[in-house]
Design a protein around this motif. Structure first.
Motif, PDB file in Angstrom:
ATOM      1  N   ASN A 207       6.137   4.019 -10.086  1.00 19.74           N
ATOM      2  CA  ASN A 207       5.741   4.223  -8.688  1.00 19.74           C
ATOM      3  C   ASN A 207       4.375   3.597  -8.437  1.00 19.74           C
ATOM      4  OD1 ASN A 207       7.711   6.191  -7.193  1.00 19.74           O
ATOM      5  ND2 ASN A 207       7.506   7.050  -9.259  1.00 19.74           N
ATOM      6  N   LEU A 208       4.052   2.572  -9.219  1.00 27.91           N
ATOM      7  CA  LEU A 208       2.694   2.033  -9.199  1.00 27.91           C
ATOM      8  C   LEU A 208       2.269   1.558  -7.813  1.00 27.91           C
ATOM      9  CD1 LEU A 208       0.146   1.189 -10.669  1.00 27.91           C
ATOM     10  CD2 LEU A 208       1.293  -0.919 -11.348  1.00 27.91           C
ATOM     11  N   GLY A 209       3.186   0.889  -7.096  1.00 33.21           N
ATOM     12  CA  GLY A 209       2.839   0.391  -5.767  1.00 33.21           C
ATOM     13  C   GLY A 209       2.365   1.516  -4.863  1.00 33.21           C
ATOM     14  N   ARG A 210       3.126   2.616  -4.839  1.00 32.52           N
ATOM     15  CA  ARG A 210       2.767   3.759  -4.002  1.00 32.52           C
ATOM     16  C   ARG A 210       1.489   4.431  -4.465  1.00 32.52           C
ATOM     17  NH1 ARG A 210       7.508   8.020  -2.638  1.00 32.52           N
ATOM     18  NH2 ARG A 210       8.315   7.419  -4.673  1.00 32.52           N
ATOM     19  N   GLN A 212      -1.001   3.146  -6.156  1.00 34.46           N
ATOM     20  CA  GLN A 212      -2.198   2.340  -5.924  1.00 34.46           C
ATOM     21  C   GLN A 212      -2.509   2.184  -4.441  1.00 34.46           C
ATOM     22  OE1 GLN A 212      -2.237  -1.526  -7.834  1.00 34.46           O
ATOM     23  NE2 GLN A 212      -4.268  -1.101  -8.633  1.00 34.46           N
ATOM     24  N   ALA A 213      -1.478   2.307  -3.608  1.00 35.59           N
ATOM     25  CA  ALA A 213      -1.715   2.251  -2.164  1.00 35.59           C
ATOM     26  C   ALA A 213      -2.225   3.587  -1.638  1.00 35.59           C
ATOM     27  CB  ALA A 213      -0.425   1.850  -1.448  1.00 35.59           C
ATOM     28  N   ILE A 215      -0.526   6.304  -1.233  1.00 38.39           N
ATOM     29  CA  ILE A 215       0.479   7.002  -0.424  1.00 38.39           C
ATOM     30  C   ILE A 215       0.846   8.301  -1.134  1.00 38.39           C
ATOM     31  CG2 ILE A 215       2.843   6.889   0.463  1.00 38.39           C
ATOM     32  CD1 ILE A 215       2.459   3.785   0.506  1.00 38.39           C
TER      33      ILE A 215
END
Lengths: 380, 380
Positions: A207-210, A212-213, A215
């Motif tokens: 879930n790295l994208g979330r 780091q964003a 969210i």
């Protein structure tokens, strides 16, 4: 005057765990010295510590110090309540001050903590018992300067000592602090039951994208979809296979959820979704989080390294390590705990069991005969 | 009557690409037979195909068929416009019908497509030229039954043939269809420039929780955070190092973004964020998507396998493969394209270059001398 059962304890680490534990023990009449590397969290504690939750009261500690020698002086028990990545540097720093009778407890040890610390002590000629707990006794938080809250006390915290025949005496010592402490078979059992290595890094990386964003999402109930759970279950199979190879029994992640929480399901995904205690537990909002920075080098890396040293493939755990390395630009494989740094490289399962049963000093001659001739020649 | 420049072309695959390409060529006066494995997408095409966008008109194809022999009969050029995972089974199915002079183009080939197909043909005694394009000529979509739209025509599509000295003639043939076709040095260059292997699987895997939950987000601008880009950049370094080892030059992902889109940045993250063409491109809403099911076995797996066969470590690409395997319960490493399935296992870079320059038949004696003795003994 302390009552006759009182212990003299050094607590190393004044974070959420260390402050709560120091306060709990002081409240029970034990004599506690609290050490921290930096002075900042200690300053408000010089005038006392207020405890709330499972225990309530205000206590004064015997010492609150950034000097390790002052903390260790006279202690019967030395509890490391730090991130597991601090065990190694702290062990080296303790060498000049540690006295032979002092029992060291890594609380918790993650994977290979007792082996790592005991090997450092043994190499310096210190025969101290080094024990590790499979988890931390409390769920606790520092709520403000000089204020800690114990949200929950675990029902059972298994402990193993190195060498294993010292586990009984160590647990009896710890039961003077809390009856939840119970014996494990040996440090391989406590080390390989490290469930955080399964439950923490994979969901963050997948879930790295979330993350780091920034969210917000629930770490367990939203972050762990069937596919994420499938990856975790494969990693967990590598962990349980390693334990079986080393002759110790550990619970699978799914069985552990049932034992610890009564949560059941046909697979890991269902069991996690069924665990109401995970409800609302938020995922980290940054990739610079102990779920990676601690659980990779002191959880996944030693399991991968031990497995590979025994000729096993650990592809999923190793993949998670590699992605963490690329993400953080850190060579966790080289810097984390390894079969080599734990003194077990090239050994057979029998040789490794000899070390955990007898300790490094006693197992030495056995281990030398048993170890891989290549490493013997290399003088390792 | 077709004009004198008209080609007889078999198009294999009636998806978004195959229909648009068949329509484009028929509109230009070429004689086109369109094959598809299943009959369903072909049914509306029996009465004709309407093209919109970059070319407009209604055409009838010479044949619309599920019979490969009918499609191949009399074709000068056979274009595979299918997912790359279909190249291998289609090559085997073509064996009874392919005639020696027919040129086969994989459009596109992904990584190792021409090598994989040419090896299957060579083993059956067929010396056909097999070429691969580095990308597909159009951005196109089937808009309805019998209706296709060409959104965009690429400015340049590089093609390499196996053997490499047949590239010039193949490109001249293809330029009768469109002048965008241009020669690449050899199939290693087209295969290792496969940028989808870098841009597709990692962002899906590192956003798996969101993808599988069906939460919409932009694949590039939201899914690729600095940490995701850091992982991709490490994978890309493995790709460019492999190309260098094989003596071909490929663009880094960052340089490719500048060349293809004029998007620049200090690192891959910045260059992707700077690419306005990626704006609004949504990530897949399922993990069962060609960004994994195609790009892993025909992109990452052959790069990992070729690199490892040359003694290189490919840890990040391999990690992405392993996670995809755990996620899909598919052994992509065994089932995907590999140094072994491409006929290159154990060869030195010089041996591999001999194959791509001379083809499998001509390079055979050289390759045998050059190859790893273990595999020779094993009769592989």
């Amino acid at each position: 005057m302390p009552h006759r059962e009182s212990l003299r304890v050094a607590v190393l680490g004044a974070g959420h765990g260390g402050q709560a534990l120091a306060g709990w023990m002081a409240l029970a009449g034990h004599r506690v010295r609290l050490f921290n590397r930096s002075a900042e969290p200690l300053l408000p504690l010089r005038s006392g510590l207020t405890l709330r939750g499972a225990a309530t009261g205000r206590v004064r500690l015997d010492a609150v110090t950034t000097h390790l020698d002052e903390a260790l002086e006279g202690a019967e028990l030395v509890m490391m309540v730090t991130p597991a990545t601090a065990h190694r540097p702290l062990a080296y720093r303790m060498l000049p001050y540690l006295r032979p009778g002092q029992v060291v407890l890594l609380h918790p040890g993650r994977t290979g903590g007792a082996l790592e610390v005991a090997r450092i002590l043994a190499a310096a000629g210190l025969p101290n018992v080094v024990a590790e707990a499979e988890t931390f006794l409390f769920a606790s938080r520092v709520e403000g300067p000089g204020e800690a809250r114990i949200h929950q006390v675990k029902r059972r915290v298994r402990v193993a000592a190195l060498p294993a025949h010292r586990t009984g005496g160590t647990v009896r010592l710890l039961q003077r602090i809390h009856p939840a402490f119970a014996p494990a078979r040996n440090v391989l059992e406590t080390s390989l039951q490290n469930i955080g290595a399964i439950f923490h890094p994979a969901p963050i990386l997948l879930n790295l994208g979330r993350v780091q964003a920034g969210i917000p999402f629930d770490h367990y109930h939203e972050g762990i979809t069937p596919g994420v759970a499938a990856v975790m279950e494969r990693a967990d199979q590598e962990r349980t296979a390693l334990a079986a190879r080393l002759g110790v029994e550990v619970l699978s992640a799914r069985a552990w959820l049932e034992q610890a929480y009564g949560a059941t399901g046909r697979d890991l995904y269902e069991a996690i979704q069924a665990n109401r205690s995970y409800r609302g537990l938020k995922a980290p909002r940054t990739h610079q989080h102990r779920y990676l920075t601690e659980d990779i080098p002191t959880g996944l890396v030693p399991m991968v390294s031990l497995g590979q040293s025994l000729g096993m493939e650990m592809p999923i755990m190793d993949s998670l390590v590699r992605l963490g390395e690329a993400l953080h630009h850190v060579n966790y494989t080289a810097e984390g705990r390894s079969a080599r740094s734990l003194g077990l490289v090239g050994m057979s399962p029998e040789g490794i069991r000899a070390v955990v049963e007898l300790g490094f000093a006693a197992a030495d001659s056995f281990a030398r005969v048993d170890s891989n001739p290549f490493y013997d020649k290399a003088g390792v």
